[in-house]
Design a protein around this motif. Structure first.
Motif, PDB file in Angstrom:
ATOM      1  N   LEU A 262     -28.985  63.670   8.931  1.00 44.65           N
ATOM      2  CA  LEU A 262     -28.385  62.760   9.909  1.00 44.65           C
ATOM      3  C   LEU A 262     -27.119  63.362  10.503  1.00 44.65           C
ATOM      4  O   LEU A 262     -26.833  63.207  11.693  1.00 44.65           O
ATOM      5  CB  LEU A 262     -28.087  61.417   9.247  1.00 44.65           C
ATOM      6  N   ARG A 263     -26.353  64.062   9.685  1.00 46.15           N
ATOM      7  CA  ARG A 263     -25.141  64.716  10.204  1.00 46.15           C
ATOM      8  C   ARG A 263     -25.500  65.880  11.120  1.00 46.15           C
ATOM      9  O   ARG A 263     -24.811  66.136  12.108  1.00 46.15           O
ATOM     10  CB  ARG A 263     -24.276  65.203   9.041  1.00 46.15           C
ATOM     11  N   LEU A 265     -28.092  66.030  13.087  1.00 44.31           N
ATOM     12  CA  LEU A 265     -28.518  65.453  14.360  1.00 44.31           C
ATOM     13  C   LEU A 265     -27.324  64.992  15.187  1.00 44.31           C
ATOM     14  O   LEU A 265     -27.415  64.905  16.416  1.00 44.31           O
ATOM     15  CB  LEU A 265     -29.471  64.287  14.108  1.00 44.31           C
ATOM     16  N   GLN A 266     -26.196  64.699  14.532  1.00 44.28           N
ATOM     17  CA  GLN A 266     -25.002  64.283  15.272  1.00 44.28           C
ATOM     18  C   GLN A 266     -24.336  65.446  16.000  1.00 44.28           C
ATOM     19  O   GLN A 266     -23.399  65.233  16.770  1.00 44.28           O
ATOM     20  CB  GLN A 266     -24.000  63.619  14.315  1.00 44.28           C
ATOM     21  N   GLU A 312     -24.454  56.720   7.486  1.00 45.75           N
ATOM     22  CA  GLU A 312     -24.674  57.921   8.292  1.00 45.75           C
ATOM     23  C   GLU A 312     -25.643  57.629   9.437  1.00 45.75           C
ATOM     24  O   GLU A 312     -25.523  58.183  10.537  1.00 45.75           O
ATOM     25  CB  GLU A 312     -25.209  59.041   7.401  1.00 45.75           C
ATOM     26  N   THR A 313     -26.616  56.743   9.173  1.00 47.05           N
ATOM     27  CA  THR A 313     -27.526  56.324  10.240  1.00 47.05           C
ATOM     28  C   THR A 313     -26.769  55.598  11.342  1.00 47.05           C
ATOM     29  O   THR A 313     -26.987  55.845  12.545  1.00 47.05           O
ATOM     30  CB  THR A 313     -28.612  55.395   9.649  1.00 47.05           C
ATOM     31  N   LEU A 316     -24.938  58.008  13.504  1.00 47.31           N
ATOM     32  CA  LEU A 316     -25.810  58.672  14.477  1.00 47.31           C
ATOM     33  C   LEU A 316     -26.126  57.741  15.645  1.00 47.31           C
ATOM     34  O   LEU A 316     -26.137  58.165  16.809  1.00 47.31           O
ATOM     35  CB  LEU A 316     -27.097  59.119  13.793  1.00 47.31           C
ATOM     36  N   HIS A 319     -23.155  57.690  17.769  1.00 47.62           N
ATOM     37  CA  HIS A 319     -23.020  58.982  18.465  1.00 47.62           C
ATOM     38  C   HIS A 319     -23.912  59.031  19.702  1.00 47.62           C
ATOM     39  O   HIS A 319     -23.489  59.471  20.775  1.00 47.62           O
ATOM     40  CB  HIS A 319     -23.379  60.108  17.505  1.00 47.62           C
ATOM     41  N   TYR A 320     -25.162  58.565  19.572  1.00 48.60           N
ATOM     42  CA  TYR A 320     -26.077  58.580  20.715  1.00 48.60           C
ATOM     43  C   TYR A 320     -25.670  57.552  21.766  1.00 48.60           C
ATOM     44  O   TYR A 320     -25.739  57.822  22.961  1.00 48.60           O
ATOM     45  CB  TYR A 320     -27.502  58.299  20.246  1.00 48.60           C
TER      46      TYR A 320
END
Length: 978
Positions: A262-263, A265-266, A312-313, A316, A319-320
């Motif tokens: 997950l990190r 993907l960020q 963490e999800t 993300l 972040h998106y």
């Protein structure tokens, strides 16, 4: 790893450790250690060769003695000899000793490197892992240079065992963090990415850690990891706890790997592939759904692992910032944690919701929890949780709830912890100004703020209220009445006296008609506070008194008596004495008309962005900029002083240099009543959007030009300007520009903002704006180290006769730049006539005692002074024919260095400065532009035509100007952009 046999127990070591533990005093311990050291030294120097077991035992004893805090000056060679042993336990002890005691400057480093090379080439997985662990533990540059090329080969080799791959990935990560330039980026990068598909979960976990670090510097090289990471994450999230038995932690499958994925993907924006994005959204929804399920275990380890993945999800999703449904669900999930019995969960929920509040999709959902957050602010026992609650209230505030939130924060301020009071004060001041429904409420709020927490009200806050009151006629009377009533309190804070002194001195006449606030009463009230105030406040009150003489002639005799008193005329403070003497003389000598002219009401302040936000950013420290800027903007809101709010960024991923640019600090204004326009410092250096312009007062063009007009030598502004350094280096005193100076300059031909230079020590950012023949440039110097820069001296140098073509006024910067800090330098630029060579920027400083220097080309090129010109097709061709002399035209045919994209080309031409003319060229694929280069001496008209040939991947660029050197120079500059 091989098990240690019973015979390797080293009984002698156990006895020695027992003896040390049984020592009754420090002296006894030292005596026993010295005895053992003498014995070991004699064994090493003896004629009889020691076997591997004895060497291992004695080296272990030396290691134990070192760990007790005693110096060890022998035994290193014996430890190196152990590295050549074929026994695991002996080799292990040798590597352990090397990792702890041998430094990178040791004479034995070559022998150690040879032993490590032999083990890496041995293909024995146990020995290879020991060698890799040693490289990672030492992590020196010398070892990096020796093995940086070998480790990637081991990592991607098909015959490497899983344990070796895992160790190699972590070893490479350690070397990359220590010396990024040593790790080669080549063909192996794609093969590293494919490790995400490895069957061994340990290898995948190590590979994700490595890729996450590498992609932050080279995101394009590792972009293919997105689909693989999503695929792996999907398999983990959808699996049952029994599917990954070896990697299931308290019924949670592979929690550490899930968090790492997950990190990773960020580090990237949302996937462009619809299938990948859909699969990822499905994963995120699954995690949110599982969070609603009843726990499978009551153990805290289960909830910790489950919540780690959940948070963490949510990070993300934030972040998106592109999935409204997920954002709202994340907000609702966090809302459940706000009343959780676990303090850490409440803290994390508040922190995450602060970021959610800045999203347009989830802001309304966050606002539904306002009562819970207010209750947390009142009842939380942990100060850090209360501080996060205050941050969240600040982030969720808008016009609909501003009064409620400001009221609650004021109420909390009365009992708030001293450590966060100043921050609360700044936030209340910002919210009151930003969302004021009327000016009387704003004035009441700030005065209430001073009453409750006067010690924590900084100069920026009360400067700001003075500026707004001065600029708004409709609030001046109310402000005078309110501050007069506030001054009547028996205990009145000094900041209240400052505000009262200024406002009554300017607008006291508006309430003088009421007998309760007549001029003598106003003067008596202010003067009753005089003896209790500091020197700075007394000086302000003396200025108020002389203003009173102009506003209320009936108070003249009384005020002159105060000024004539010996305590003023013979005051020990020079400033107070001078003011008393000058004001007394002015009131006695000047006529009524002269007095009215000299002491007339202060003019409105120039409208600028509030400097309070800069103060709050400095208070929050590095990295706080994005949280405080509040990316969500209320469309109906505007600053109370009419300033335009910064345009929200459309990119969700912050610049890698945002932590440096968040460090910028503006010094507070030196004296009232001229608040500093520190808002200029808050503009993101990397934003390509237009700079915020004031909506009141003169037009942006006039305001900009009036600010940049260079003062005449005899003007007061020239006398107040910072003097130039006594010995600025000339072109002959500085070194040549760095090799990549031209490449760095070319990056700024079509843009005004960005990073000009960056290395391991220093980052230089640029933000500039140009109008007609004038320009202003902000240079941001960021110290990327933890060590202070000494003798820091950036200087602009004019090579050749450039000084007659371009005038650059620079402002001095601090000679010391603290570690992690940033300083700003302002340059005012005037184009006197056309020029071909840019000025040079020489930066000199001392780092760790060693002198450092570099020379760059300042991004000031002739096209910066372009003024776009619109014209019809007929006018264009007529002008084109007039510029038909051979020396007036410059033409270049060149191959495209970048993909030929019409929109990108258009953006570059606009950034170059010319206006793009539509429907002029018969070929719609061609680009036609026009503009005028503005200099002080003359104007140079310019016409350009760019003809792309997509099939041949070629361009033909033609420029015509009224000056031959300008044509050739512009042609060269623009051709390099394509």
């Amino acid at each position: 790893m091989p098990a240690v046999s019973k015979g390797d127990g080293m009984r002698g070591l156990a006895v020695f450790i027992s003896d040390i533990r049984n020592c009754k005093s420090k002296e006894a311990e030292i005596k026993r250690i010295n005895k053992e050291l003498a014995n070991i030294r004699s064994k090493f120097k003896g004629d009889k060769a020691l076997d591997g077991y004895s060497k291992k035992k004695y080296v272990c004893k030396l290691l134990f003695i070192f760990l007790l805090g005693h110096d060890i000056d022998f035994g290193h060679m014996e430890a190196v000899n152990l590295l050549s042993s074929n026994k695991y336990t002996e080799k292990q002890i040798g590597y352990l000793f090397i990792s702890v005691l041998v430094n990178s400057n040791s004479e034995l480093i070559r022998l150690i490197n040879n032993a490590i090379k032999n083990d890496l080439a041995s293909r024995n997985p146990t020995f290879m892992c020991l060698a890799l662990h040693c490289i990672a533990n030492v992590g020196s540059r010398e070892m990096g240079e020796a093995f940086a090329a070998d480790i990637p080969r081991i990592l991607v080799a098909g015959d490497s065992m899983d344990s070796v791959k895992q160790s190699a990935a972590l070893c490479l990560l350690r070397l990359y963090k220590a010396s990024p330039d040593l790790v080669p980026m080549g063909e192996w990068t794609a093969r590293v990415v494919h490790l995400l598909n490895d069957q061994h979960m340990g290898v995948v976990t190590a590979a994700v850690s490595l890729i996450t670090c590498l992609c932050k510097k080279n995101p394009d090289d590792f972009k293919t990891c997105i689909s693989l990471a999503v695929s792996r994450l999907s398999r983990i999230v959808s699996s049952a706890s029994t599917d990954l038995q070896d990697y299931t932690y308290y019924f949670v499958p592979a929690p550490w790997l899930s968090v790492k994925l997950l990190r990773l993907l960020q580090c990237y924006p949302p996937p462009e592939d619809a299938a990948v994005k859909g699969r990822l959204v499905e994963c995120l929804e699954t995690v949110l759904n599982k969070a609603q399920e009843p726990p499978k275990s009551k153990k805290v380890q289960h909830s910790n692992a489950k919540n780690a993945i959940l948070f963490e999800t949510i990070s993300l999703i934030i972040h998106y910032d592109s999935e409204p449904n997920l954002l709202v669900r994340a907000c609702n999930q966090l809302g459940q944690f706000l009343q959780h019995r676990e303090t850490n969960l409440r803290y994390l929920a508040l922190e995450s919701m602060c970021t959610l509040a800045s999203s347009e999709f989830s802001h309304e959902a966050v606002k539904t929890h306002i009562d819970t957050v207010i209750n947390a602010l009142k009842t939380e026992r942990d100060v850090s949780v209360r501080q996060r609650a205050a941050d969240l209230l600040y982030a969720m505030c808008d016009r609909s709830n501003a009064k409620q939130i400001v009221s609650e924060m004021l109420r909390y301020l009365e009992t708030a912890d001293y450590a966060i009071r100043e921050e609360i004060v700044l936030k209340v001041a910002i919210l009151a100004e930003k969302y004021a429904v009327d000016y009387s409420w704003y004035v009441d709020t700030i005065l209430n703020l001073i009453r409750i927490a006067g010690d924590y009200v900084s100069e920026e806050v009360w400067y700001r209220v003075l500026q707004i009151v001065t600029n708004r006629d409709d609030v001046q009377g109310y402000a005078a009445k309110t501050v007069f009533e506030a001054l009547q309190a028996p205990a009145c804070h000094e900041n209240m006296v400052k505000v009262g002194g200024y406002i009554l001195g300017e607008f006291g006449n508006l309430i003088a008609g009421d007998p309760r606030s007549s001029p003598p009463v106003q003067f008596s009230l202010l003067h009753s506070k005089f003896h209790l105030c500091s020197v700075a406040t007394r000086a302000l009150l003396l200025s108020t008194y002389i203003k009173f003489i102009n506003l209320f002639p009936e108070t003249k005799a009384t005020i002159q008596g105060v000024l004539r008193a010996g305590s003023q005329l013979r005051n020990a403070d020079v400033e107070l004495q001078q003011r008393a003497v000058e004001y007394l003389t002015l009131s006695s000598v000047a006529s009524t008309d002269v007095l009215a002219t000299v002491l007339e009401e202060m003019p409105p302040f120039p409208e600028r962005e509030s400097s309070i936000l800069a103060k709050l950013k400095r208070k929050k420290g590095p990295g706080a900029g994005s949280a405080l800027d509040d990316g969500r903007r209320d469309p109906s809101s505007h600053d109370i002083n009419g300033g335009v709010e910064p345009t929200p960024s459309t990119v969700s991923t912050p610049s890698p240099s945002a932590d440096l640019l968040g460090l910028r600090a503006a010094p507070p204004p030196a004296a009232p009543p001229a608040p500093s326009g520190a808002g200029n410092l808050l503009v993101d250096v990397f934003s390509d959007g237009p700079a915020a312009q004031p909506s009141l007062g003169p037009t942006p063009e006039e305001a900009f030009l009036s600010e940049l007009e260079p003062p005449a030598p005899e003007s007061p502004m020239a006398l107040l300007a910072d003097p130039a350094p006594a010995a600025d280096p000339g072109p002959e005193d500085i070194g040549p520009p760095i090799p990549e100076a031209d490449e760095l300059l070319n990056k700024f031909v079509c843009r005004n903002n960005g990073v000009l230079f960056e290395n391991q020590l220093l980052q230089i950012g640029v933000k500039s704006e140009f109008r007609q023949n004038l320009g202003r440039m902000y240079l941001f110097y960021g110290n990327k180290t933890s060590v202070q820069f000494q003798n820091f001296s950036p200087t602009v140098v004019h090579p050749g006769d450039l000084q007659t073509q371009l005038a650059v006024q620079t402002k001095r910067v601090a000679s010391q730049v603290d570690g992690g800090a940033q300083v700003q330098q302002v340059l005012n630029i005037e184009c006197l006539r056309d020029f071909l060579t840019p000025p040079l920027l020489s930066v000199r400083f001392r780092y760790g005692g060693a002198p450092q220097s570099l020379t760059l080309k300042l991004p000031v090129t002739i096209n910066k002074f372009f003024q776009p010109t619109e014209m019809a097709a007929q006018d264009f061709f007529q002008r084109w024919k007039q510029l038909s002399l051979p020396q007036q035209e410059a033409q270049k045919i060149f191959k495209a260095n970048h993909p030929m994209d019409a929109e990108v080309t258009k953006a570059k031409l606009l950034g170059f400065g010319s206006a793009l003319l539509d429907n002029v060229d018969p070929n719609p694929e061609n680009f036609v532009g026009a503009g005028i280069i503005q200099t002080k001496a003359l104007q140079v008209g310019c016409l350009l035509r760019l003809e792309p040939n997509a099939q041949a991947q070629m361009y033909r660029l033609t420029l015509r100007t009224s000056k031959e050197p300008v044509s050739r120079h512009l042609c060269e500059l623009l051709a390099q952009q394509f």
